[in-house]
Design an enzyme around this catalytic site. Structure first.
Site, short mmCIF file in Angstrom:
data_model
loop_
_atom_site.label_atom_id
_atom_site.label_comp_id
_atom_site.label_asym_id
_atom_site.label_seq_id
_atom_site.Cartn_x
_atom_site.Cartn_y
_atom_site.Cartn_z
CB SER A 62 71.94 -67.54 -35.70
OG SER A 62 72.74 -66.92 -34.73
CG ASP B 157 72.30 -65.76 -30.66
OD1 ASP B 157 72.60 -66.56 -29.75
OD2 ASP B 157 72.72 -65.89 -31.82
CG ASP C 201 71.96 -70.11 -32.30
OD1 ASP C 201 72.10 -68.90 -32.01
OD2 ASP C 201 72.75 -70.71 -33.07
CG ASP D 95 75.61 -68.97 -31.85
OD1 ASP D 95 74.83 -68.02 -31.68
OD2 ASP D 95 75.93 -69.39 -32.97
#
Length: 566
Positions: free
Chosen positions: A158, A313, A315, A317
């Site tokens: 992440s 960010d 990834d 999400d």
């Protein structure tokens, strides 16, 4: 000082590990560390002790930690054992033959970890389906329900530093693991810790085609309240201008497809951060919340006279939004964007169910009470928010928003972007901005201002000691008003147990908890005012900022630690 002789107990486990590790890169790293440690190099000795101190904990977000050799690092041995633990958990809980969806981001070794996972999952007789190539985490979360999966894995760290990687595990309801599943999987991982990794069963797996991404794109595009042309707004004086950055992550390709499908205007993209790069070369830290992370995006916004900035960010999400104001550009706090989106949804879904985490602002609860909607407070994390029955919308202050819970029971930065652009277009139709819409919420319900303190330490005992100091010397007043402490370690009537303490007063609230994904102790501060006190918002915000600053000093004194503030 540790001597090579003192470190003798390290060399047997490192040799055993080396024999199991199938990755030449981590073997070479381990060999270099061992050689340096034998000469007494303190840095090498320290790293070996840390890397072999114990297994990397499987918990809040599955696995997350630095890359490198050893059981306390992210590597192919640790990932293989995690995959076995998950596979055996699924078999033991009646999921034999079930489908497991596997995806990954663009971090170092993510693709290798994902392929190892797919092969081991398939080796246990489960239907492993790998999305080959970097993909946003929300696409995998969507695919769990869309494809009827028993579980899913996303290899991603992440917003963690470039040196880290991670392993998110989802169950068939579309949300990340919660107790007791996390402990049950961890127990099975521990049970295979002495099994030869090279002998673990592996088999061929399926690679997914483009259909899943196609379906996700169509679903995200369908969230517009009304179909919109390229200009976004039919009556605004000019088309919306906005800036986007994926922060060297994997969001851009999917975002472009969603924008095209929805008829939304294309952004000015931060070119230097457009391509996935696991080293995040232009960022001090790949997290939109971190100071300096949005500097390039804000500079581009100023040069292009943009109306807003959106950042994901790595990834994709989490979603951050920045707006221009009289004092320059300002990134909205997670609580501000959360209540802004909720206020819009409450207009069309006034009887829905809304959720926010215990560390988020209390404003959403007040908004729901005024509208007649149901509000639910959950523990931190979308593994809790996404499981709220009949959820309409959920958020937490760390830039996470569940904007389409019927399809994605997790935070989703891409559908959040669609909701933000849609709302911005409708505001433009009315001659308003997103900042105007947020001001209207604060005037109607009273200004709620939040801030966060973060105490970073690589030594867990420091954080544990700070929590103990708080619990043994609970303050009775904060910010000049009495506060009541609620201990969450034993759970409450509404919340499962968690390591946190809430201190609440008449217009003040503080939540203190260790982070579940970073070596930090976090303090969430909130102050609020009545609607009458908020009629002059500029003055109210100045007053609230001063109160938050004083509150932060008080809390820092109670805990006795140095801080990072935001």
């Amino acid at each position: 000082m540790t001597t090579p002789e003192d470190a003798g107990d390290l060399f047997a486990p490192t040799a055993a590990w080396r024999a199991e590790d199938p990755d030449p890169a981590t073997v070479a790293t381990l060999d270099a560390l061992v050689e340096a440690a034998r000469t007494g190099d303190p840095a090498a000795l320290g790293e070996l002790r840390s890397a072999f101190a114990g297994p990397l904990a499987f918990g809040t977000a599955g696995l997350r930690g630095p890359l490198g050799p050893g059981p306390a690092r992210m590597n192919r041995v640790v990932v293989a054992r995690a995959a076995v633990g998950l596979a055996r958990y699924l078999l033991d809980t009646g999921q034999a033959g079930g489908r497991v969806l596997i995806g990954h981001d663009a971090r170092h070794h993510s693709d290798v970890f994902a392929r190892d996972t797919a092969g081991i999952i398939a080796g246990h007789g489960l239907d492993a389906v790998l999305l080959d190539g970097p993909i946003p985490t929300p696409v995998i979360a969507y695919g769990i329900r869309a494809l009827g999966c028993a579980a899913a894995v996303v290899v991603t760290a992440s917003h963690n530093p470039a040196t880290d990687n991670g392993y998110k595990v989802y169950l068939g309801d579309g949300s990340q693991i919660i107790p007791p599943a996390d402990a049950d999987i961890a127990a099975r991982i521990a049970a295979v810790s002495h099994e030869p990794v090279r002998a673990l069963p592996r088999a061929g797996f399926r690679t997914a085609g483009p259909e899943l991404v196609d379906r996700y794109v169509a679903r995200a595009a369908s969230l517009l309240s009304t179909p919109r042309a390229e200009a976004l707004s039919a009556t605004a004086s000019r088309p919306l201008r906005w800036v986007y950055t994926p922060m060297h992550g994997v969001g851009l390709a999917t975002v472009r497809r969603v924008l095209e499908a929805a008829g939304l205007p294309a952004p000015a993209v931060v070119t230097a951060q457009a391509t996935p790069d696991p080293d995040f070369p232009t960022l001090p830290f790949p997290n939109p919340e971190e100071p300096g992370a949005l500097d390039l995006a804000l500079d581009l916004a100023a040069r292009t006279d943009a109306d807003l900035v959106v950042a994901h960010d790595p990834d994709a999400d989490r979603c951050a939004v920045a707006l221009p104001g009289p004092d320059g550009w300002r990134m909205l706090r997670g609580d501000e964007l959360g209540v802004l989106l909720a206020a819009d949804l409450l207009q069309s879904h006034p009887t829905g169910v809304y959720a926010s985490s215990v560390v988020s602002s209390t404003l959403l609860a007040r908004m729901c009470a005024a509208a007649g909607a149901r509000h639910v407070t959950t523990l931190t994390g979308f593994k809790w928010i996404g499981r709220v029955p009949d959820l309409t919308f959920g958020y937490e202050e760390a830039l996470g928003y569940c904007t389409d819970p019927a399809a994605v029971a997790d935070k989703d930065g891409i559908t959040t972007l669609v909701r933000v652009l849609d709302l911005a277009g409708r505001c433009a139709d009315e001659g308003r901005t997103l900042a105007d819409a947020l001001d209207a919420v604060m005037r109607a319900h009273g200004l709620h201002a939040t801030a966060q303190l973060a105490f970073r330490s690589e030594h867990p005992e420091v954080i544990t000691a700070a929590m103990q100091r708080l619990r043994t010397a609970i303050p009775t007043t904060l910010a000049g008003e009495p506060v009541r402490a609620t201990e969450l370690r034993d759970g409450t009537a509404d919340l499962p147990p968690t390591d946190a303490v809430v201190l609440a007063g008449r217009t003040t609230r503080v939540v203190v908890r260790p982070s579940g994904t970073e070596p930090k102790l976090k303090c969430y501060l909130e102050v609020w005012m009545t609607p009458d006190e908020s009629s002059d918002l500029a003055a109210a915000r100045t007053h609230a900022a001063a109160r938050l600053a004083a509150l932060g000093v008080e809390v820092t004194g109670v805990l006795g630690l140095g801080t990072e503030s935001s």
